[in-house]
Design an enzyme around this catalytic site. Structure first.
Site, short mmCIF file in Angstrom:
data_model
loop_
_atom_site.label_atom_id
_atom_site.label_comp_id
_atom_site.label_asym_id
_atom_site.label_seq_id
_atom_site.Cartn_x
_atom_site.Cartn_y
_atom_site.Cartn_z
N GLN B 124 0.86 -1.18 0.00
CA GLN B 124 0.00 0.00 0.00
C GLN B 124 0.90 1.23 0.00
O GLN B 124 1.53 1.53 1.01
CB GLN B 124 -0.89 -0.01 1.24
CG GLN B 124 -1.77 1.23 1.36
CD GLN B 124 -2.34 1.38 2.76
OE1 GLN B 124 -1.75 0.94 3.73
NE2 GLN B 124 -3.49 2.01 2.86
N GLY B 125 0.96 1.90 -1.13
CA GLY B 125 1.87 3.04 -1.24
C GLY B 125 1.18 4.37 -0.96
O GLY B 125 0.95 5.16 -1.89
N TYR B 126 0.82 4.58 0.28
CA TYR B 126 0.18 5.84 0.66
C TYR B 126 1.16 6.76 1.40
O TYR B 126 1.45 7.86 0.98
CB TYR B 126 -1.04 5.58 1.57
CG TYR B 126 -2.26 5.01 0.87
CD1 TYR B 126 -2.24 4.63 -0.47
CD2 TYR B 126 -3.46 4.86 1.56
CE1 TYR B 126 -3.37 4.10 -1.08
CE2 TYR B 126 -4.59 4.34 0.96
CZ TYR B 126 -4.54 3.96 -0.36
OH TYR B 126 -5.66 3.45 -0.96
N SER B 127 1.65 6.27 2.56
CA SER B 127 2.45 7.14 3.43
C SER B 127 3.77 7.52 2.78
O SER B 127 4.36 6.74 2.03
CB SER B 127 2.73 6.44 4.76
OG SER B 127 1.53 6.06 5.37
N SER B 161 3.94 -2.08 4.51
CA SER B 161 3.86 -3.44 5.05
C SER B 161 4.01 -4.43 3.91
O SER B 161 3.56 -4.16 2.80
CB SER B 161 2.52 -3.67 5.75
OG SER B 161 2.35 -2.73 6.78
N GLU B 247 -10.54 -1.46 4.79
CA GLU B 247 -9.53 -1.74 5.79
C GLU B 247 -10.16 -1.71 7.18
O GLU B 247 -9.88 -2.55 8.02
CB GLU B 247 -8.39 -0.73 5.71
CG GLU B 247 -7.25 -1.11 6.63
CD GLU B 247 -6.04 -0.23 6.46
OE1 GLU B 247 -4.94 -0.76 6.52
OE2 GLU B 247 -6.20 0.98 6.26
C1 FAD Z 1 2.96 -1.21 11.63
C2 FAD Z 1 2.66 -0.17 10.60
C3 FAD Z 1 2.35 -0.55 9.30
C4 FAD Z 1 2.08 0.42 8.33
N1 FAD Z 1 1.82 0.01 7.06
C5 FAD Z 1 1.62 0.93 6.08
C6 FAD Z 1 1.45 0.56 4.72
O1 FAD Z 1 1.46 -0.63 4.39
N2 FAD Z 1 1.30 1.52 3.79
C7 FAD Z 1 1.25 2.83 4.12
O2 FAD Z 1 1.07 3.66 3.23
N3 FAD Z 1 1.42 3.25 5.39
C8 FAD Z 1 1.61 2.32 6.39
N4 FAD Z 1 1.82 2.74 7.68
C9 FAD Z 1 1.89 4.16 7.95
C10 FAD Z 1 0.70 4.72 8.71
O3 FAD Z 1 -0.43 4.79 7.88
C11 FAD Z 1 1.11 6.10 9.24
O4 FAD Z 1 2.18 5.91 10.13
C12 FAD Z 1 -0.02 6.80 9.95
O5 FAD Z 1 -1.03 7.19 9.04
C13 FAD Z 1 0.47 8.02 10.72
O6 FAD Z 1 1.22 8.87 9.91
P1 FAD Z 1 2.67 9.38 10.34
O7 FAD Z 1 3.47 8.20 10.67
O8 FAD Z 1 3.13 10.30 9.30
O9 FAD Z 1 2.44 10.16 11.68
P2 FAD Z 1 1.92 11.67 11.83
O10 FAD Z 1 0.76 11.87 10.92
O11 FAD Z 1 3.06 12.58 11.72
O12 FAD Z 1 1.39 11.61 13.30
C14 FAD Z 1 2.22 11.83 14.45
C15 FAD Z 1 1.32 12.11 15.63
O13 FAD Z 1 0.58 13.30 15.36
C16 FAD Z 1 -0.79 13.05 15.51
N5 FAD Z 1 -1.55 13.86 14.55
C17 FAD Z 1 -1.34 14.01 13.23
N6 FAD Z 1 -2.27 14.80 12.69
C18 FAD Z 1 -3.10 15.16 13.68
C19 FAD Z 1 -4.27 15.96 13.76
N7 FAD Z 1 -4.82 16.52 12.70
N8 FAD Z 1 -4.84 16.09 14.97
C20 FAD Z 1 -4.31 15.50 16.07
N9 FAD Z 1 -3.24 14.76 16.06
C21 FAD Z 1 -2.63 14.57 14.88
C22 FAD Z 1 -0.96 11.57 15.25
O14 FAD Z 1 -2.13 11.05 15.88
C23 FAD Z 1 0.29 11.00 15.85
O15 FAD Z 1 0.10 10.82 17.23
C24 FAD Z 1 2.08 1.78 8.66
C25 FAD Z 1 2.38 2.17 9.99
C26 FAD Z 1 2.65 1.22 10.93
C27 FAD Z 1 2.97 1.66 12.34
#
Ligand code: FAD
Lengths: 339, 403
Positions: B124-127, B161, B247
């Site tokens: 899943q190429g989102y993040s 992942s 999901e």
């Molecule tokens: C085990 C694991 C598997 C994953 N697998 C995939 C995958 O296969 N493909 C993929 O694309 N991504 C994947 N991810 C990524 C995941 O989707 C992101 O980590 C997640 O969406 C959070 O984004 P970030 O890491 O940039 O954190 P950030 O968005 O930077 O968040 C950091 C903190 O800030 C808080 N925050 C952010 N915005 C707000 C807001 N508006 N209000 C309040 N608080 C806020 C968050 O809650 C968090 O506590 C995976 C992550 C994990 C841990």
């Protein structure tokens, strides 16, 4: 398979809700809360009659006894709405008494059934503690003997009732001593119905707590949309928004726990006793945390008497202590799981 | 209320059971032989209409009318027989439903069957390093080749992942740099085995490395045909919304939670703590939430079967589940005590049998519960969703443009 409410069930809730909105608005609650000690009323006759006119006393009675033949689930749905309104009178005692007497072999008690069903006889629930809600307005008491038997006692000179300044202003308590009062024995302590009635009481208290927790959550959400600060509705601030989200997260999924406990009682499932204990423990915790969070979410106005949130907070204290605390029921649930 | 599934379902259950008794006999098969047996078994299960029920027959599914009760009976009976269900992963849970809903016939033809059969594995190429919760800010960009037949991709994706095993990726890329952020994104499919793609594992806090961890991907003029674009150009954000719903449904599994809770009770027994009143209190307290989740799943299930909308409670299921996960982790940590001082052997590591993993295997859950509350929409984002969409509170100003 069906595990959500039917239209009829929602309609019953709406009918009770509508009636309570008419007869038990905040002004009535205030007036009642302030007057109860002086004028000796602990069950407001007008609102009680309005509720009973809806057939609540006869709701869970078999049709053969002139009732609606509905189950504990429907009774719980009514108690939920009564809890929402911090409603008046011993509704839980009334419903339980109807269920108990209809299933009992006691001829003396059965003769009282029509009056219980109509609400003309008011039944207070006097189990587990000498502190009894709405005792002065009651003409009957559903109580338990030391051996766990279930009794119905008629109010008489030898029943002593000492009014107290009650924490829960919506259902004031008195200290009641039955001394040697004559009782109709409904069920012996070893009769399975005795335990079932205790379970049913827990489910109905859980339902009342659910309604109260939902009410204070709704009040908090509505207030957050309307109250402005720093030039915007406070509900836009994320700290508050997230607190409100957690209130909803506590309350809404717990609804199904009450439904399950009531359904398990109706269907006489093997885990009915445990489900009742779990529901009582969980919902009383939810009620406590929701009322505390609601007052915090309102700021100063929430801490006033006038605004009224305190009525639900106070009711949550009563529900939590009534018939055993969450920890006591959890200890039972652990035991019942065979751990 | 009535939790029985009805006579018709029980007849169906008998059929499923008979099928499993006859067909799921893996015996002593191991490794490649077992893999082949499972593949053949799944094919037979599809033929009977038990797996991939929402996928058209011509693409390898069983194309069954929607029947949540039958689907539940199938899940229960397969679980009881310990028979393999559908393949898991983002391909099945996200890519396939999206293609079924909005893909072209060519895309469905190319990808669905191979995904169902496990030949294609999807990342899943989102993040991205700079885009997670604020997903619509993705910066990986795609430009059309001069002849207009290919998208040329440059940028980086992260936390993918199954990134080690993945053969393909579905991804969000920026194609309209000047458009408002939600309207400049396109949803593309990509073959990961090409010179323009470099992948690198990122070691997780659990210590997991290699195939078991998440990856980052670098795109340096990676290419994909324009015909692999899903939905319209610039509408990728809206295409991706369909997948996130899938999901959510796949994370919220009450049966899995129930099994985890009974293992927690077993752990308390194993550690000699089940008689401790504090442990009994904590267990039953957690169980109140576990059962709330379970019965609410019944409620959602019942509403779905009746075609009625269950309302805001649906939005709460992910946060409810991950919050319970934290509570379970804290009690498990209390229970394992100094067993937790020793890192457990890795789950699923080759050549290891599960019996060798002692109470310290709970460290997987103690750490994994943290990952669950980040992946698939971090908890604060869930709280926003509950507050704004569920309770109708005013939108966050910073997120005013979010849709
Ligand atoms: C085990 C694991 C598997 C994953 N697998 C995939 C995958 O296969 N493909 C993929 O694309 N991504 C994947 N991810 C990524 C995941 O989707 C992101 O980590 C997640 O969406 C959070 O984004 P970030 O890491 O940039 O954190 P950030 O968005 O930077 O968040 C950091 C903190 O800030 C808080 N925050 C952010 N915005 C707000 C807001 N508006 N209000 C309040 N608080 C806020 C968050 O809650 C968090 O506590 C995976 C992550 C994990 C841990």
């Amino acid at each position: 398979m069906r595990f959500h409410l039917t239209e009829e069930q929602s309609a019953i809730q709406d009918a009770v809700r509508g009636t309570l909105a008419d007869v038990w608005p905040m002004e009535r609650l205030h007036k009642f809360a302030d007057s109860q000690i002086d004028d000796g009323t602990d069950c407001d006759p007008e609102s009680w009659q309005a509720l009973m006119a809806l057939g609540i006393g006869a709701l869970a009675l078999p049709e053969a006894d002139g009732g609606a033949g509905l189950g504990l689930l429907d009774a719980a749905l009514v108690c939920e709405v009564v809890g929402e309104a911090a409603g008046p009178g011993p509704v839980i005692g009334q419903i339980l008494a109807a269920i108990a007497v209809a299933r009992s072999a006691s001829a003396g008690a059965r003769a009282l059934l029509p009056a219980i069903a109509s609400g003309e006889a008011v039944v207070a629930l006097a189990m587990g503690s000498p502190l009894v809600a709405c005792a002065r307005g009651a003409t009957l008491f559903l109580t338990d003997g030391p051996d766990g038997a279930i009794h119905l006692v008629e109010a008489a000179a030898d029943v002593s009732i000492e009014p107290q300044t009650a924490t829960d202003r919506s259902r004031p308590v008195s200290r009641v001593n039955f001394a040697a009062a004559r009782a109709h024995v409904l069920f012996a302590g070893d009769d399975p119905m005795a335990q079932r009635l205790r379970d049913a009481a827990l489910v109905l208290i859980a339902a009342d707590s659910l309604g109260g927790a939902q009410k204070v959550t709704d009040m908090s959400v509505a207030y957050a949309k309307e109250r402005e600060h720093f030039g915007q509705p406070i509900g836009r601030f994320q700290g508050l928004k997230h607190q409100l989200a957690h209130m909803a997260l506590d309350v809404e999924p717990a609804r199904a726990l009450v439904w399950y406990a009531a359904y398990a009682w109706d269907a006489e499932l093997p885990d009915a006793t445990r489900a009742a204990a779990m529901a009582k423990a969980h919902l009383c915790d939810v009620y406590t945390s929701a009322t505390r969070a609601a007052i915090a979410a309102h700021g100063g106005i929430g801490y006033t008497w006038e605004y009224g949130l305190n009525y639900w907070f106070r009711r949550s204290i009563a529900n939590r202590a009534w018939l055993g605390s969450p920890s006591q029921h959890r200890a039972r649930a652990a035991e019942l799981a065979g751990w | 209320m009535d939790l029985s599934y009805g006579a018709e379902a029980e007849v169906f259950r008998k059929q499923v059971r008979a099928f499993l008794a006859e067909t799921w006999q893996p015996g002593e098969r191991r490794k490649a032989e077992l893999k082949e047996f499972i593949r053949a078994f799944r094919a037979k299960a599809v033929e009977r209409g038990y797996l991939y029920r929402s996928v058209p027959k011509r693409y390898g599914g069983s194309e069954q009318p929607v029947d949540v009760i039958k689907a539940q009976v199938i899940r229960e009976e397969f679980a009881r027989a310990r028979a393999p269900m559908e393949m898991g992963g983002n391909g099945i849970n996200m890519a396939v439903p999206t293609l079924v809903e909005v893909g072209t016939d060519e895309q469905r033809e190319l990808f669905i069957r191979k995904t169902l059969e496990g030949d294609y594995i999807w990342g899943q190429g989102y993040s991205e390093p700079g885009s997670g919760s604020d997903l619509a800010s993705v910066r990986t960009k795609a430009e059309l080749s001069p002849d207009g037949t290919k998208w040329v991709i440059n940028g980086q994706k992260i936390w993918t992942s199954q990134g080690g095993a993945a053969t393909h990726m579905f991804m969000l890329v920026r194609t309209e740099p000047d458009a408002p952020k939600h309207d400049g994104i396109t949803y593309l499919l990509l073959d990961l085995n090409q010179p323009g793609v470099t992948r690198r594992p990122i070691r997780q806090m659990t210590g997991m490395e290699g195939d078991d961890t998440f990856y980052e991907f670098f795109f340096d003029n990676a290419e994909t045909p324009v015909s692999w674009q899903v939905g319209e150009r610039g509408k990728g954000w809206y295409v991706s919304r369909t997948t996130l719903k899938h999901e959510r449904a796949s994370i919220g599994s009450a049966d899995g939670l129930g099994r985890q809770f009974s293992k927690l009770v077993d752990l308390a027994k194993e550690m000699g703590r089940i008689g401790d009143p504090l442990v009994r209190e904590r267990l039953t307290q957690i169980e109140g939430f576990v059962l709330s989740h379970r019965y609410t799943s019944f409620r959602l299930f019942s509403c779905q079967a009746a075609g009625e909308d269950a309302g805001p409670v649906q939005l709460m299921m992910k946060l409810l589940l991950t919050e319970i996960g934290h509570q379970i982790a804290l009690l498990a940590q209390e229970l394992i005590g100094d067993e937790g001082l020793i890192e457990p052997a890795q789950a699923g590591a080759r050549g290891l049998i599960t019996q060798q993993r002692g109470p310290n295997k709970w460290l997987d859950q103690i750490m994994g519960s943290l990952g669950n509350s980040i992946a698939g929409g971090a908890s604060n984002i869930q709280r926003n969703i509950i507050g704004e969409r569920g309770l109708g509170l005013p939108r966050d100003l910073a997120m005013g443009g979010e849709k």
